[in-house]
Design a protein around this motif. Structure first.
Motif, PDB file in Angstrom:
ATOM      1  N   ARG A 108     -23.853   3.027  21.958  1.00  0.00           N
ATOM      2  CA  ARG A 108     -25.040   2.396  22.727  1.00  0.00           C
ATOM      3  C   ARG A 108     -26.173   2.944  23.480  1.00  0.00           C
ATOM      4  O   ARG A 108     -26.726   2.851  23.623  1.00  0.00           O
ATOM      5  CB  ARG A 108     -24.261   1.330  24.185  1.00  0.00           C
ATOM      6  N   ALA A 127     -17.104   0.473  17.360  1.00  0.00           N
ATOM      7  CA  ALA A 127     -18.611  -1.170  17.059  1.00  0.00           C
ATOM      8  C   ALA A 127     -18.709  -2.593  17.582  1.00  0.00           C
ATOM      9  O   ALA A 127     -19.803  -3.069  17.319  1.00  0.00           O
ATOM     10  CB  ALA A 127     -18.871  -0.557  15.404  1.00  0.00           C
ATOM     11  N   TRP A 128     -17.947  -3.085  17.501  1.00  0.00           N
ATOM     12  CA  TRP A 128     -17.643  -4.621  18.141  1.00  0.00           C
ATOM     13  C   TRP A 128     -16.938  -4.782  18.807  1.00  0.00           C
ATOM     14  O   TRP A 128     -15.846  -3.842  19.274  1.00  0.00           O
ATOM     15  CB  TRP A 128     -17.252  -5.203  16.780  1.00  0.00           C
ATOM     16  N   PRO A 177     -21.846  -7.212  18.254  1.00  0.00           N
ATOM     17  CA  PRO A 177     -21.617  -5.911  17.502  1.00  0.00           C
ATOM     18  C   PRO A 177     -21.954  -5.465  18.826  1.00  0.00           C
ATOM     19  O   PRO A 177     -22.765  -5.813  19.685  1.00  0.00           O
ATOM     20  CB  PRO A 177     -23.063  -6.342  16.715  1.00  0.00           C
ATOM     21  N   PHE A 234     -22.379  -1.133  18.332  1.00  0.00           N
ATOM     22  CA  PHE A 234     -23.668  -0.632  17.935  1.00  0.00           C
ATOM     23  C   PHE A 234     -23.915  -0.424  16.282  1.00  0.00           C
ATOM     24  O   PHE A 234     -22.844  -1.566  15.955  1.00  0.00           O
ATOM     25  CB  PHE A 234     -23.929   0.810  18.833  1.00  0.00           C
ATOM     26  N   ASN A 235     -24.426  -0.037  15.690  1.00  0.00           N
ATOM     27  CA  ASN A 235     -24.134   0.066  14.377  1.00  0.00           C
ATOM     28  C   ASN A 235     -24.088   1.501  13.817  1.00  0.00           C
ATOM     29  O   ASN A 235     -24.671   2.803  13.608  1.00  0.00           O
ATOM     30  CB  ASN A 235     -25.677  -0.442  13.916  1.00  0.00           C
ATOM     31  N   TRP A 236     -23.109   1.925  12.724  1.00  0.00           N
ATOM     32  CA  TRP A 236     -22.817   2.614  12.456  1.00  0.00           C
ATOM     33  C   TRP A 236     -23.915   3.355  11.488  1.00  0.00           C
ATOM     34  O   TRP A 236     -23.549   5.045  12.021  1.00  0.00           O
ATOM     35  CB  TRP A 236     -21.299   2.576  11.334  1.00  0.00           C
ATOM     36  N   ALA A 248     -27.167   3.165  11.514  1.00  0.00           N
ATOM     37  CA  ALA A 248     -28.227   2.853  12.490  1.00  0.00           C
ATOM     38  C   ALA A 248     -28.367   4.522  13.427  1.00  0.00           C
ATOM     39  O   ALA A 248     -28.775   5.049  13.846  1.00  0.00           O
ATOM     40  CB  ALA A 248     -28.993   2.460  13.412  1.00  0.00           C
ATOM     41  N   CYS A 255     -15.278   4.531  11.082  1.00  0.00           N
ATOM     42  CA  CYS A 255     -16.557   4.546  10.785  1.00  0.00           C
ATOM     43  C   CYS A 255     -16.375   5.451   9.559  1.00  0.00           C
ATOM     44  O   CYS A 255     -17.448   4.836   8.408  1.00  0.00           O
ATOM     45  CB  CYS A 255     -16.418   6.326  11.718  1.00  0.00           C
ATOM     46  N   VAL A 258     -16.762   2.022   7.639  1.00  0.00           N
ATOM     47  CA  VAL A 258     -18.191   1.023   7.469  1.00  0.00           C
ATOM     48  C   VAL A 258     -19.231   2.048   6.784  1.00  0.00           C
ATOM     49  O   VAL A 258     -19.867   1.489   5.812  1.00  0.00           O
ATOM     50  CB  VAL A 258     -18.761   1.389   8.894  1.00  0.00           C
ATOM     51  N   SER A 281     -22.514   2.391   3.052  1.00  0.00           N
ATOM     52  CA  SER A 281     -23.967   2.789   2.791  1.00  0.00           C
ATOM     53  C   SER A 281     -23.951   4.059   2.677  1.00  0.00           C
ATOM     54  O   SER A 281     -23.211   4.686   2.813  1.00  0.00           O
ATOM     55  CB  SER A 281     -24.322   1.953   4.594  1.00  0.00           C
TER      56      SER A 281
END
Length: 415
Positions: free
Chosen positions: A116, A143-144, A150, A152-154, A156, A182, A185, A189
């Motif tokens: 964060r 991340a949750w 949420p 943070f976003n992995w 990102a 990690c 997720v 992407s």
């Protein structure tokens, strides 16, 4: 400082004082330009494991003759919260500098702890003033949150680290649980491959936890755990909560850190519970009062690590956990469902010989795997896979299977 800002801060302190375990500091290290071996950047307002781990690393690096500083990089936007730090940091304020005071830092290794924090504008701007040869970005939480919010976003986070521009930058999960999250997720992407080959778990100064196992377990058996008291630290279901910490005349449940959440979920504390706030005694003294360490957090919580578990192992306590912890702690704990805790405790009481052998093996493995001496080895390690779970000898594994009610061949155990 402008007069209006001073008045605003005074008013803010009155309506929103620091939370428990946090104070407003004023005696930060002076100076704006630094040249050090190690620069640790974290939000010093985080209490609990983050503070303990950061302090342990600072002590270990300086003891090894390395120069080190901590940069306090807050995540709160409110100006009056910028100087909040966990009480754990107070003896080390001469090593802590606020991010806003930094003009330039030259370091060999940057350790940034807290995803964060890494995603904040304060950290992004700070990194423009840090010249590091290597950067370790430690992900020390899921991340949750346990309610699905949420944090943070992995993808990102990976993009942010890639853009920072420090050579040899990698993302280090704190445990196999976070590493798996990690991978799960990121498999959906595309993005930069910055995942380090080893984890970066908390380190412990072994001498802080005297090994004092009970020779015999006799009634009443004292079980318990220490930790912050909030929703994520306790089982949500009332019946499971009662089962995990059995209400029996031959068992005492001793908790340090508060249990208001338990009162709300059960209506009242069971008659065999004894609850103390933090500060009543030190962690080592508290653990010396227990026979068995039992820790069942909320099922919805993805516990990233659990420093208190290793502290209990180092102190000579058998540890009972839910199976979700097994990827991280392997043979160092006994795993079961809440309704199986009572029977597991009875089996522990019935086998002092096997228990003593087992907890000695656990202590050795925990010290070797998580001792502060491992930090210097980690700094030199770049290509070795260090994600394995702690593993004990065959006799200890056979004892674990018997305790957990699994069939196992007879094995001679030598204390």
């Amino acid at each position: 400082m402008p007069r209006y800002l001073s008045l605003r801060r005074l008013f803010a302190r009155w309506i929103e004082p620091p939370p428990s375990g946090v104070v407003e500091a004023s005696n930060f290290r002076q100076g704006d330009t630094f040249s050090v071996d190690i620069c640790i950047v974290t939000n010093c307002a985080f209490v609990g494991g983050n503070a303990s781990t950061t302090v342990t690393e600072l002590r270990a690096f300086t003891a090894a003759g390395l120069t080190a500083i901590i940069v306090h990089c807050p995540v709160k936007r409110s100006l009056w919260k910028r100087n909040w730090v966990a009480e754990r940091f107070l003896p080390f304020m001469d090593k802590i500098v606020p991010a806003d005071n930094v003009k330039y830092i030259k370091c060999q290794t940057l350790i940034a702890r807290g995803p964060r924090m890494v995603m904040t504008p304060i950290f992004r701007n700070l990194m423009k003033r840090i010249d590091g040869e290597r950067a370790l970005f430690v992900v020390n939480n899921s991340a949750w949150s346990e309610n699905g919010k949420p944090l943070f976003n992995w993808p990102a986070l990976f993009r942010r680290v890639a853009r920072i521009g420090v050579p040899h930058s990698n993302i280090y999960p704190i445990s196999p649980i976070i590493r798996e999250e990690c991978r799960r997720v990121l498999s959906k992407s595309a993005g930069p491959d910055l995942l380090a080959p080893i984890d970066w778990p908390p380190a412990f100064k072994i001498e802080d936890f005297p090994f004092a196992p009970r020779t015999h377990l006799t009634a009443p058996v004292v079980i318990g755990r220490h930790g912050r008291d909030h929703d994520g630290k306790w089982l949500e279901d009332a019946e499971e909560l009662r089962a995990a910490y059995p209400c029996r005349t031959d068992i005492v449940v001793k908790i340090m850190g508060g249990a208001e959440t338990v009162k709300k979920r059960l209506g009242a504390l069971p008659s065999n519970w004894v609850v103390e706030p933090f500060g009543t005694t030190g962690v080592g003294d508290y653990l010396s009062q227990l026979d068995v360490f039992v820790n069942f957090p909320a099922r919805t919580r993805d516990e990233a690590f659990g420093r208190t578990i290793i502290e209990a192992v180092l102190s000579g306590l058998p540890v009972i956990l839910p199976p979700a912890f097994e990827p991280t702690f392997g043979d160092l704990a006994l795993y079961c469902e809440p309704h199986q805790v009572s029977g597991l405790i009875d089996r522990l009481v019935s086998d002092d010989h096997g228990r003593i052998h087992y907890i000695n093996a656990c202590r050795r493995e925990a010290a070797e795997r998580f001792g502060s001496h491992t930090l210097l080895k980690r700094l030199k390690t770049r290509d070795t896979d260090g994600t394995y779970s702690p593993t004990l000898d065959g006799g200890s594994q056979a004892f674990r299977r018997r305790m957990m009610g699994e069939s196992a061949p007879e094995t001679n155990v030598t204390a």
